[in-house]
Scaffold this active site. Sequence first.
Site, PDB file in Angstrom:
ATOM      1  N   ASP A 191     -40.417  88.078 -16.452  1.00  0.00           N
ATOM      2  CA  ASP A 191     -39.037  87.752 -16.814  1.00  0.00           C
ATOM      3  C   ASP A 191     -38.276  87.132 -15.652  1.00  0.00           C
ATOM      4  O   ASP A 191     -37.069  86.923 -15.723  1.00  0.00           O
ATOM      5  CB  ASP A 191     -38.303  88.975 -17.358  1.00  0.00           C
ATOM      6  CG  ASP A 191     -38.232  90.138 -16.374  1.00  0.00           C
ATOM      7  OD1 ASP A 191     -39.086  90.214 -15.463  1.00  0.00           O
ATOM      8  OD2 ASP A 191     -37.330  90.986 -16.511  1.00  0.00           O
ATOM      9  N   SER A 223     -41.042  92.474 -18.994  1.00  0.00           N
ATOM     10  CA  SER A 223     -41.237  92.138 -17.583  1.00  0.00           C
ATOM     11  C   SER A 223     -42.695  91.773 -17.311  1.00  0.00           C
ATOM     12  O   SER A 223     -43.204  90.799 -17.834  1.00  0.00           O
ATOM     13  CB  SER A 223     -40.760  93.301 -16.709  1.00  0.00           C
ATOM     14  OG  SER A 223     -40.836  92.969 -15.346  1.00  0.00           O
ATOM     15  N   ASP A 277     -37.204  88.021 -12.775  1.00  0.00           N
ATOM     16  CA  ASP A 277     -36.141  88.644 -11.985  1.00  0.00           C
ATOM     17  C   ASP A 277     -36.653  89.111 -10.624  1.00  0.00           C
ATOM     18  O   ASP A 277     -35.865  89.501  -9.767  1.00  0.00           O
ATOM     19  CB  ASP A 277     -35.479  89.795 -12.751  1.00  0.00           C
ATOM     20  CG  ASP A 277     -36.428  90.947 -13.072  1.00  0.00           C
ATOM     21  OD1 ASP A 277     -37.656  90.781 -12.922  1.00  0.00           O
ATOM     22  OD2 ASP A 277     -35.941  92.009 -13.492  1.00  0.00           O
TER      23      ASP A 277
END
Length: 454
Positions: free
Chosen positions: A245, A99, A247
């Site tokens: 990442d 992440s 998200d």
Amino acid sequence: MSADLSQIVKAYDVRGVVPDQWDESLAGLFGAAFAEVTGAAAIVVGHDMRPSSPGLSRAFALGAAARGVDVTEIGLCSTDQLYYASGALNLPGAMFTASHNPAQYNGIKMCRAGAAPVGQDTGLAEIRELAERWLESGAPEPAAEPGTLTTRETLDDYAAHLRSLVDLTSVRPLKVVVDAGNGMGGHTVPTVFAGLPLTLVPMYFELDGTFPNHEANPLDPANIVDLQKRVPAEGADLGIAFDGDADRCFVVDENGDPVSPSAITALVAARELARNGGTGTVIHNLITSRTVPEVVKENGGTPARTRVGHSFIKAEMARAGAIFGGEHSAHYYFKDFWNADTGMLAALHVLAALGGQDGPLSALVAQYDRYAGSGEINSTVADQAGRLAAIRAAYQGRPGITLDDLDGLTVSAADWWFNVRPSNTEPLLRLNAEAKDEATMTKIRDEALAIIRA
């Protein structure tokens, strides 16, 4: 390798420094354990742009295949693209990413079929136990018939699915600056935005897991400074920053001012309630702004408050049949996306809301930003429990004040609240405070910090 898995298997995922804390041999054991715990005949695996990701991802796939599991490798992808594949293919999935962590880190986010979360209470503890056992005794015997490895492209299908959930065809033309932070947004944004009435100004779209421009963590104000400058310089309507990442998404308005994730949660909640006929449950964690439950009720919905952390939100989404959920950390969860989090879908909602009216973003989000918040403030403490007890003692019994223990300790009054919760991994207490105005918030924040840091 010898590894202390207690240091890398966290509450929701695997995360650690490569190769110091884990490597491809351990990734293979995690793959075998994932196959064993899910009991699946097939899984899907993807990875981000970090230098160590392709090797770790392939080792995991080979570990699972050795247990007789067929593996679909989707290659470079964002975390929500992996969730899409898990949902659309109805397969358990594993995403290799750390992440927003620095370049030397990597990790695995795992899910069951339909993007259902795998956390400590839903399989991760068992995966760790198996990997630890095999670290000592050696890898398990391979299956009589190994599984297959096949590759599959999912980016176009992922983008089409997202665009089917938000209608942007009739919005006015918008100019948007996107800072991908050299992360996976640079891979997904061009395809998702293709054909929409948007002028895209890309920043740091080159995939580079060493993060040469800034860390891919837009919640740290230092990492959105470039975006804040670029938006007004370009005369853009807004800016969007993604984490490594992709998200999570973070939004700045036309002036370069940050829009709080709570305001985005409220805005998207209102839109999702409208899509669902003005009814539905919306999940929010306990440190989002009070604006969120207010807006949900004003739009006919039912707010539901939960602990911080995606596994709690996803579990409550499923239990309550919720249509949407949001967190202070810029994670946004959608029923129409298998209850999984996708910053890209939240970004499309913001673009649709802005493009569906004539005013600037700052005016649009003002109605969703009603209180003064402190943001999250971390304090290093020697005794987490002792400091929490001191806060409880200071406020318990005061007239008009309530206390609750849903996650840490929340102290609430009519026009302010604060929450203090311990970190699971560090000797920290995390404070979030909110009040009707800046002066009240500052007073309450400083009172709480004085006790925490006494």
